[in-house]
Structure formats: C-alpha cells, structure tokens
Design a protein around this motif. Structure first.
Motif, short mmCIF file in Angstrom:
data_model
loop_
_atom_site.label_atom_id
_atom_site.label_comp_id
_atom_site.label_asym_id
_atom_site.label_seq_id
_atom_site.Cartn_x
_atom_site.Cartn_y
_atom_site.Cartn_z
N UNK A 606 -8.34 1.63 -1.20
CA UNK A 606 -6.91 1.59 -0.89
C UNK A 606 -6.26 2.96 -1.01
N UNK A 607 -6.53 3.67 -2.10
CA UNK A 607 -5.91 4.97 -2.32
C UNK A 607 -6.47 6.02 -1.36
N UNK A 608 -7.74 5.90 -1.01
CA UNK A 608 -8.31 6.82 -0.03
C UNK A 608 -7.63 6.62 1.33
N UNK A 609 -7.40 5.37 1.71
CA UNK A 609 -6.71 5.07 2.97
C UNK A 609 -5.30 5.66 2.97
N UNK A 610 -4.66 5.68 1.81
CA UNK A 610 -3.30 6.23 1.71
C UNK A 610 -3.30 7.75 1.56
N UNK A 611 -4.48 8.36 1.57
CA UNK A 611 -4.63 9.81 1.48
C UNK A 611 -4.07 10.36 0.16
N UNK A 612 -4.32 9.63 -0.91
CA UNK A 612 -3.94 10.10 -2.25
C UNK A 612 -4.93 11.19 -2.66
#
Length: 718
Positions: A606-612
């Motif tokens: 999820x956080x990778x998808x949000x480019x965190x």
C-alpha cells in the motif's frame, strides 16, 4: 563425672520408635555404621538419645547433635546445607576434625565444651563466627546459635544439641515481605499485582522461574518471569505478557488454583507436560500455593532448575506472600469490575465514531480523572450539519458519578438536536441554557454546573464561529510556511455557565488550510496549588511546538502538556483543516499467528503504491508489525490496522476489540507491548500514544514525511 561417656549400655527400654521421614541427610545419617562408634548400633540407642536424634532429623531448622567426648556429628538436611561441601563426609566424624581450621578459635569449641562438661546452655543472637564462615556460606552471615546439653535416660550428659538460625537471611526476608506488602498496597489492577508479585518472588526466593495464574471466567491466564530475563525500566512500566490457558489445564499453577490444594515437588519434571519452552523444561523443583480469596481464584508458583528441599521457613514465607497476593488480587478484581463499568458507561455516551470528511481530520481523547473508577461529566461531539458545515462541541458537567454521566448524556443529545435545527452557536447555547435550568428545577438543585463551548466550521468561507458558556476558549494552531507552528487562544467571551440565563456572545475567526482547532476541558490545564495561567501557557507552548497539526497527535500532546497529576477528567477534541485530502486504507487482522506477516505484506504494498519514501515505509512496517503482534497477544481478538497519509505525515493506528482482562489502561506513557516494541515505536516514530475506545483500545504512531517529497499524498482514498 558429668560428661564422661563410654559406650552406651543396652537399654531396658521399649523398642525404638519409627525413624522420621528421611531426607537426603537423614538417610545418610541413619545408614552410617554407628556400631563402630561410642553411640552404638541404631537398635541399641538409648531412648532419650534416639528421641533427640528423631527431632534433629525431622526439623526444618538446621540442627546438629555432637555426641560423646569426641563430639561426633549427627545432623539434619538444614545443617547439611550450612555445611556445604563438608557434607556428607562430616557424618559420624569428630567436630575437631570437621572444623579443624577454626575449632580452637574464640567462640567455637569453648562454648560447646562448657555445655558438655558443665551443662551450661548457650545462646547468642546475630553473631558472625569463624566457625560459620568456614562452612562455605558466602559473605558475612549472621546466626542466632544455641547449644544445650543432651542427657540419656539415666540423666547423664552424653552430647550437645546445636541449633542454628541464619538471622541475616530471616531479617532480609521479613524486610522483603514488608516491602512486598507495601508495593501491593499501591496496586490497582491485576496487571499491577502480577508485575509486583513476579518481581518479588523471583528475587526473594532466588528462584529460576516464577508464575502467577488467575481465573478468567471458565478459563485461565498465566504470566511468568524467569531468572536472567533482562527487563529495563520501560519493561517494568508495561503490562505483563499474559498467556491464556484452558479451564482444564494440568499446569501445576492452574491445577492448584482450581483445586485449592498446594503442589510441592523437590525433584522431578513438574512442567514436563506443560512446558512452553526450554526454561520450563529445565525446572526440577516447584511449589505452587493457591490464593485464598472468595472473589478470585489463582496461584503463585516458584520453581528451581536444581533439586530443592522446601524448608519450613520457606513454606511459611511463601504462604505469607500468597496471602498478601490474594488480598491484593481481590481488591484489583473489584476495582477492575467497577472501573470497567464506569468507563463503559462514560464512553457509551460519547460518539464511537467521528465524522469522516475529505478536508477535515478529526480526533478526540478522553481520560477519566480522580482514580479512574467513576463516570464523569466531560463530553465531546462532532457532527455534520444540514448546511454542510461541521458542528464541534466540548463540555463539562460537574461531578464524578453516574448522575453526572447521565446529565452529560442529556446535554449532549439536546445540543445536537438544537444544532441540527438552528446551527448558530449563540442560539444553540441559549436553548441549552433553558434545558439545564429546567433540569435543575426538576432535580430541585442549584448545583447543576455545566460549561460548554460550541463551534461551527464552514469550509466554504474558511471560518469557524464559536460561542462559550463558562468554558475555556479553544486554541487554534496555525502552521507557518517554514513548517513552524503558532498557537493562540480565540478571543471569545466566556459568559456564565449554562442554567444561569446564559446569553453568550460569538467570535468568528479564520480557519484556513493547515490550521487546527483544539478544544479542551479544564482538567487539561488545572493543577492543584498552581496558577491557571501557567497551565494555559504550557498548553499553548506544547501545541505550538508539536511536530505537526495532526489532530490525534495534538490530542496526546495536549493531554500531557501540563506536568502533574489532575483530579479532574480530561477531554480534548481537535479538528485539522487539511492542506490536501489525505489517503486512507485499512485492513482487518484476524487473531491468527500469520497475521503480522500479512500486515507487513499489505502495508508494504500500500505505501509503495502511494510512493511513500522507502525509509518511512521500513519504519512504519516494523512499528505496525510490533503493534499488531501486541494487540493479538494481549487482547486475544481480531484487530484493525488503519493508515492515513497526508503530505506532512503518515499516521498508523492498530485497534483491538478486547482487553487483557476486564479493563484497558489508557495512560499515554503505557504501551501494552514488550520493551523491544516500545523502544522501536519511540525510536522510529515522531509521535505515538494510546487511545481508549468504547471496547478495547487503539495504539497509534505518526511519522513525518520529508519536506522534499511534496507529491506523496493527494487524490482519492486508496
């Protein structure tokens, strides 16, 4: 001549009595070839002498018979422990040989000789003697020692009875028991009782393993400590790690608690069938005693990895300790029952869920005051209005009882009804004033004291309009372009409390993107014997210095802003006008062993998808895994992980729907995790805290996003 002893003649007395139940030392003594000594074979012992020997061998107190002119040694298990490496070779040998290095030093042979030759008894308290330092006892050990002449059936002195009591150990144990009682007196919950009990039992009994078990309805829960377990100061603040067990468990502590019958084994494998790890498997000696209470069932177990003979003194000390534990556990169970009922009543009258709006982030916090054992009158609420605005309220009904909580519920419900009809803050408080006056007349009291602050947030005009009836003015935190914050109180006329003819004035102030509104009860800023202005200044400084305007973090900051204990309830409500909409996602976590790994996988994706940023992802995943594991271990129920990403920060919360027992403690400095988990959260996050809910609790943490990543958040929900 008294003291002249030859071989004792064959007595004409009845046959010898049965020997006492043998211990290791007793077995060795009775098996010794006494026929080759002046004492003679066992079947020919003088009845009076045999009676003394029986007493010696059966006594839990260190005792020794020095027989004949050579003072041949016969002793029990307690004395064998004092002798150390000199046992068992000392049995039947002359004392002068056994203690050759110290026999002729002052205070040794001379006092025994006087007792033997003259029949003079000897008693000396708290003496540190060379004879005892030579026995292999570490350190300067003090004894109370007594010597008395032993006579045979004919009245002749045939030996000396020596009794030793290690007074330094007794004194230390009694002092330790006194300290233990004092520590238990300060406990409130069963978590507290378990933590204090385990620490005491491990140290006072010099044990390898201690365990505490209590009932949980039809089932049980247990907690233990083992020698060498490294616990730092943070660990000692944390609730113990309970394990649940079935009602029919055969574990010694649970079987003892269930039956009320003590369990005692000196050498064996008492935990063979119930061991949870290698620490349990190594235990050879174990004593478990049940709690004596009509309210709660439980037991305390003390174990050793070596064979251990339970002396009478140890049994008495353990019994005394268990008696204290039973009393403390009974108090704690009563407290938790009352505390849980009061908190459930309190929180059931507060909103279980706050509104979710794209540009407004909302959080609230409530902590009971006094001893946390009564319902209070503080309340908060937030709700959407027909106009599209957001109504926010925080109030305080005086009192800490069920009646105060009931009146709070009436006031909150009436306020929402009035606001939905006419949301103007002055009109709402005017109508509420008439209601409170009516309630006071109905109850025939003039002591119905209610203060409220109510506001309406309008995003179109980017303003908030507020009115107050005797309540502290809210704070607004504004964020400067450089990221620093300022906090100022709204210039708002307070007016009188409700029920006294309140005609409140209003104030309308800007509420632009990046601002956060903070409402609070007087329990946040008031402290006994301290000026109120100091508390208000401290709150403003803490809010201005917060790392972000995130409402959940600001609620935690505000609750802890003013040092010192408060006797009042604490309620805080914060609303942030977000610069951009945040992204949010959540996952239901089943109570299964694989759940933490599933959470790690889900969060990483999820956080990778949000480019965190990667460093934020790594820290967040690790912290979330620890919190999820903690929730599953302690609550024993499914959990819910929620993530909320804004341009400024990542907020993660883990909520459980149960508790370790009947209550969850909600102090911000307490995290129901092990020391490693607590250290990780403090090290890797910028802020964290715990929030109580109607059922269970929520633990959260916040990680700030680096300023050079402006495109991290934005858009619709993930």
């Amino acid at each position: 001549m008294p003291g002249t002893v030859g071989r004792v003649p064959t007595p004409s007395a009845p046959a010898p009595t049965e020997a006492p139940e043998p211990t290791d030392a007793a077995t060795a003594v009775l098996a010794h070839p006494w026929g080759d000594t002046p004492l003679g074979p066992r079947e020919r012992w003088d009845p009076a002498v045999r009676a003394v020997i029986d007493v010696v061998l059966a006594s839990p107190v260190p005792m020794c018979l020095l027989y004949g002119d050579d003072f041949l040694l016969l002793y029990n298990e307690g004395y064998a422990e004092v002798l150390g490496a000199r046992h068992p070779a000392a049995i039947g040998r002359p004392a002068a040989e056994v203690f050759a290095d110290v026999w002729h030093t002052p205070g040794a042979a001379e006092v025994i000789e006087r007792a033997y030759r003259r029949g003079e008894p000897f008693l000396e308290r708290d003496s540190t003697l060379p004879i005892h330092r030579s026995l292999g006892t570490a350190g300067r050990v003090a004894f109370t020692r007594a010597h008395a002449a032993v006579q045979d059936s004919a009245g002749r002195i045939v030996g000396v009875l020596s009794v030793l009591v290690q007074t330094s150990q007794v004194t230390q144990q009694l002092q330790s028991l006194s300290d233990f009682a004092a520590a238990l007196a300060g406990t409130l919950t069963l978590d507290d009782v378990a933590r204090v009990t385990l620490r005491y039992a491990l140290g006072s009994f010099d044990a390898d393993r201690v365990a505490f078990a209590i009932d949980e309805g039809s089932n049980w829960r247990t907690v233990r400590r083992v020698r060498g377990e490294l616990l730092d100061e943070a660990d000692e603040r944390l609730p113990p790690l309970w394990r649940r067990a079935a009602g029919d468990s055969a574990a010694p502590a649970i079987a003892t608690a269930r039956s009320g019958v003590p369990f005692l084994i000196t050498d064996g494998q008492p935990l063979r069938d119930n061991a949870v790890d290698r620490h349990d498997q190594k235990i050879r000696a174990l004593a478990a005693l049940p709690l004596r209470s009509s309210v709660i069932r439980g037991a305390l177990a003390v174990g050793y990895q070596e064979a251990h003979v339970w002396t009478g003194a140890e049994r008495a000390l353990l019994a005394a300790a268990v008696e204290l534990v039973g009393q403390a556990a009974e108090r704690a169970r009563r407290f938790e029952t009352q505390h849980g009922t009061a908190q459930l009543l309190q929180r059931s009258m507060l909103p279980e869920h706050l509104p979710a709006m794209p540009r407004l982030r909302i959080a609230a916090r409530y902590e009971p005051g006094v001893d946390g054992n009564a319902a209070g009158g503080d309340f908060y609420d937030a709700f959407t209005l027909p106009s599209g605005g957001l109504g926010v309220v925080l109030g305080d009904v005086a009192g800490h009882d069920v009646q105060a909580a009931a009146r709070m519920g009436q006031v909150r419900a009436a306020l929402r009804a009035l606001a939905l009809s006419d949301p103007r803050p002055d009109a709402v408080l005017g109508g509420l004033d008439r209601l409170v006056a009516s309630l006071g007349t109905e109850a025939d009291t003039h002591e119905l004291f209610v203060t409220v602050v109510f506001g309406v947030i309008d995003l179109e005009s980017q303003q908030v309009t507020l009115a107050s009836a005797g309540h502290p003015a809210p704070l607004i935190r504004r964020c400067a372009p450089d990221g620093t914050g300022t906090a100022r109180y709204v210039d708002l006329p307070a007016g009188p409390p409700l029920g006294l003819g309140c005609r409140p004035g209003t104030a309308t102030v800007p509420f632009t993107a990046g601002d956060t509104l903070l409402m609070f009860s007087d329990g946040v800023v008031e402290r006994r014997c301290k000026d109120l202005s100091a508390g208000l200044d401290g709150l403003a400084a803490a809010v201005a210095g917060a790392g972000s305007g995130d409402p959940r973090a600001l609620c935690a900051v505000a609750s802890a802003a003013v040092p010192g204990a408060t006797e009042d309830d604490v309620a805080v409500l914060a609303v942030e006008h977000a610069v951009r909409p945040s992204r949010s996602a959540s996952m239901e976590v089943p109570a299964e062993p694989t759940a933490p790994s599933r959470v790690r996988h889900w969060m990483t994706g999820q956080l990778t998808e949000w480019q965190v940023p990667e460093q934020v992802i790594g820290a967040a995943v690790l912290c979330t895994s620890e919190l999820t594991t903690n929730a599953l271990l302690h609550a024993g129920t499914a959990a819910r992980v929620a993530v909320d990403l804004s341009p400024e920060r990542l907020l993660v919360s883990v909520a459980d729907s149960g508790t370790r027992g009947t209550v969850t403690r909600a102090q911000t400095d307490t995290l129901s995790s092990r020391g490693r988990g607590l250290g990780l959260i403090e090290e890797l996050s910028d802020a964290w805290g715990t929030d109580p809910t109607v059922r269970g609790s929520t633990v959260w943490f916040e990680i700030l996003i680096p300023a050079d990543r402006p495109g991290v958040a934005g858009g619709s929900d993930g």
